[in-house]
Each structure stands twice: as C-alpha cells, then as structure tokens.
Design an enzyme around this catalytic site. Structure first.
Site, PDB file in Angstrom:
ATOM      1  CG  ASP A 275      15.328  27.798  10.544  1.00 37.84           C
ATOM      2  OD1 ASP A 275      14.354  28.137  11.233  1.00 37.84           O
ATOM      3  OD2 ASP A 275      16.500  28.145  10.813  1.00 37.84           O
ATOM      4  CD  GLU A 276      12.372  25.941  15.909  1.00 37.29           C
ATOM      5  OE1 GLU A 276      12.275  25.559  17.093  1.00 37.29           O
ATOM      6  OE2 GLU A 276      12.578  27.139  15.597  1.00 37.29           O
TER       7      GLU A 276
ATOM      8  CG  ASP B 202      16.695  24.282  14.417  1.00 36.00           C
ATOM      9  OD1 ASP B 202      16.289  24.985  13.478  1.00 36.00           O
ATOM     10  OD2 ASP B 202      17.306  24.741  15.398  1.00 36.00           O
TER      11      ASP B 202
END
Length: 384
Positions: free
Chosen positions: A103-104, A8
């Site tokens: 973003d993960e 993350d």
C-alpha cells in the site's frame, strides 16, 4: 532538484472492506485474526484508532479497548488486486516507481512533463484517479527527496496532500521528532532521548563524529536526515507492461462528434507516453469505455504484421495525396496520430461503444508491451 511523491493508502485493508461494505462507514473496524486464536490486528480504520487500537496489537486487547470493534477476516486476493490497480495508476504517470509495500510507493516525477511539470498537480491527479477507480483514498507527500516526501505524506492523513518546497525544508525539519526518521525504532529513540535528543533541531547540534560513535554507520544517516538530506534514488525493477491514457469527463459524452474529439485529445497524450518504448514490441492495442451506469468494457486486438501491413498501405495512399516528403517533423507526428486514430483506435472505440449506449463518462486507450526478452523483430507503433 528532484521531485519525489510518496503515496500511502489510508488504512488500506480496512478501506477495501469499507468500500465493499458501505454499511461499515463511520464504525470502528479492523482486519485481523480471531481473539480466541491469538490473532493480531493487521490494520484498522481511524474510528478504531480513536479507541487506541493499533496494527500488530493482539485482537483480544483490541476488543477490550473497543468492545464494539467490528473484526473483518482478511481477503488478501482482493487487497492484492486493488493494490495492483493502484500501482497501474502510478505507472501511468511515471516508470520511476519504487513499490515499498502493498500500500505504499515512491514516485520520481522529476522528468514528467505533464501537468506543466508540477509535482503538486501530479499528486492531486493521483489522489483523484485512485479514489475514482478503486474507491480507496491515498495520502501523498511531495518533496525533493524520499525522506521528506514520506514524512509529508503522513502530515495530513487521511486523504492528505502535503508539499515541502525546497525553501521550506529548514523550518520543516527542525520541528520533527526524531521518531519520524525512518530507521529510528523504539530502542534508538529511547537512546537518543537519554542523550537529550528529541527533535531534529537537537540532532543538528551534534557532529557526525559524535553520532557515529554512538550509532555506528546509522549516525551519518541521522546527521543527514536532521538537515532534510536524503540521497537515495527511487529504485524500480519493474518492467512496464503497458502504456495508456484515460480520462473521466465532468459531462458525459452523448454525441459522436464529441466522442471523436475526445479520442483526438487522447491520442497525442498516448503518443508522448509511448516515447522511450520504441524498442519494445507491442503485443496488443486496446480501448476502454465506462458508461453512465458505471459499467465498463474493454476491447483489445493483437498488434501484428497483418495489421501493420494494412496500416502501411493506407498510409502510402494518404501520403501520396498529401505529399509526405514535404511534411516537416512536427507534421509527421500529427500524421502518425491521424492514422493511429483511423486504423487502430477508432474501430476499437466504436466496438466498445456498441456494447452499451452513447452516454459515456470515461474513455481510455493504450498498448500492451511484450517482454523485452521476446523476439527481436520490432513492429513500430508509429510509421517512419
């Protein structure tokens, strides 16, 4: 036992803004819309969070909480490009990548042999490579399933790495607030609290029957998560576009002999990563160099029938001299690496180096793969 890494990015949009404008370091910043246009905060850094600023908060409210807040307009093209670069690093480690958001992602590294199979060392490598190549930090969690890995990645943010080993699961989950369970929003959390359930330890005291009566199908999920159980697979629909390997060196390469040796060490790693893709056509091969001044160059050439023909003829000559029929399987693999260096990557690397100077901090080599739906004729990277 599966090995799952949850990665993350830390305050992703804000991190990109700080990377591109270092004067923002240690200042409260947020990415979002203008207050006079009823804008909202997309994300903010930890300096802003200390004032109570949060994602999805109206910008006007954020400015009241933090009058010194620096508001950055979003640059989605730059965020997407950075996210794509980060995902490429994930796919260098494994194909089993489930991208959850920009973003993960989850990575299933159960079958990855590199780093002696240590998921912890893999997570360390991911963190180092992402910040080195993109200037963005990520937090990672390592565990036997997606639920625990996701909770772990948030445990030591920012720039954290937290591991939950199988023997630690029981002690780890009993302390977790129920709000840590994915799917438990504010409404469900309030209902659980009204039932006297605030932690996973409290949840463990309830039966499946009770939980399903109160929460329907989600009751079974609550029952399982309270015990650290999660049977969901890492699901990926991505078709891999390339296979590559690159290394950054603690001491710059300044001699030709060292360059040759570095290439010798990269090729076997590329060969291992290529295994399993033999049925995919190779579109091109490439070499990448980053010089001491941090400038980079990539040289790429199409991988076609003419190149295969020249490689095959060279191979036949060498094979006659060495007696290919007498070479056992492991020697054949070494031989493949030898001709790869001579016929493909060595010329590309020399061309790349000629664009700068022999003062190199990073080397990379790889192949780009054609879409599986392409023509059926296959040009093998390795000779039979």
């Amino acid at each position: 036992m599966r090995k799952i890494i949850h990665a993350d990015c830390d305050c992703f949009f804000a991190a990109v803004e700080i990377r591109d404008n270092p004067s923002l370091i240690d200042k409260p910043i947020a990415v979002g819309g203008d207050a006079d246009k009823r804008g909202v905060i997309a994300t903010c850094n930890y300096s802003a969070r200390a004032y109570g600023v949060r994602s999805a908060m109206p910008t006007a409210q954020a400015l009241k909480l933090c009058p010194d807040l620096i508001l950055c307009k979003g640059r989605m093209d730059e965020y997407k490009a950075t996210a794509a670069a980060i995902r490429e690093i994930f796919f260098e480690l494994t194909d089993r990548v489930e991208v959850v958001s920009i973003d993960e992602a989850y990575l299933d590294v159960t079958d990855v042999a590199e780093f002696q199979g240590s998921a912890t060392r893999m997570a360390q490598w991911l963190k180092a490579e992402v910040v080195k190549r993109t200037g963005v930090t990520i937090s990672t969690g390592v565990a036997a399933n997606k639920f625990l890995a996701k909770v772990a990645s948030d445990w030591q943010k920012p720039d954290g790495l937290f591991v939950v080993t199988p023997d630690q699961v029981e002690d780890f989950v009993i302390q977790l607030p129920v709000g840590r369970i994915h799917g438990v929003g504010k409404v469900t959390e309030e209902k659980l609290k009204r039932l006297g359930i605030e932690t996973c330890a409290d949840l463990q005291q309830k039966t499946v029957k009770q939980l399903t009566e109160w929460f329907g199908k989600f009751g079974l999920t609550l029952y399982q998560r309270a015990r650290g159980e999660d049977y969901r697979e890492v699901v990926t629909e991505r078709v891999r576009k390339s296979v590559s390997v690159e290394r950054t060196y603690s001491e710059n390469i300044t001699r030709q002999d060292d360059l040759d040796q570095a290439l010798d060490r990269l090729l076997p790693v590329l060969a291992r990563r290529y295994q399993g893709y033999e049925d995919r056509q190779i579109r091109s091969v490439f070499a990448k160099v980053r010089f001491a001044d941090f400038s980079s160059t990539t040289v790429e050439t199409a991988f076609g029938s003419e190149l295969i023909s020249s490689v095959s003829s060279t191979e036949s000559s060498d094979a006659s001299a060495e007696g290919l029929s007498d070479i056992v399987a492991d020697k054949q693999a070494e031989y493949s690496v030898a001709w790869l260096k001579r016929a493909l990557f060595y010329p590309l690397m020399q061309e790349a180096v000629s664009r700068g100077s022999l003062n190199i901090r990073l080397l990379g080599i790889g192949v780009r793969l054609r879409d599986p739906a392409g023509p059926s004729e296959q040009l093998s990277l390795f000779p039979e």
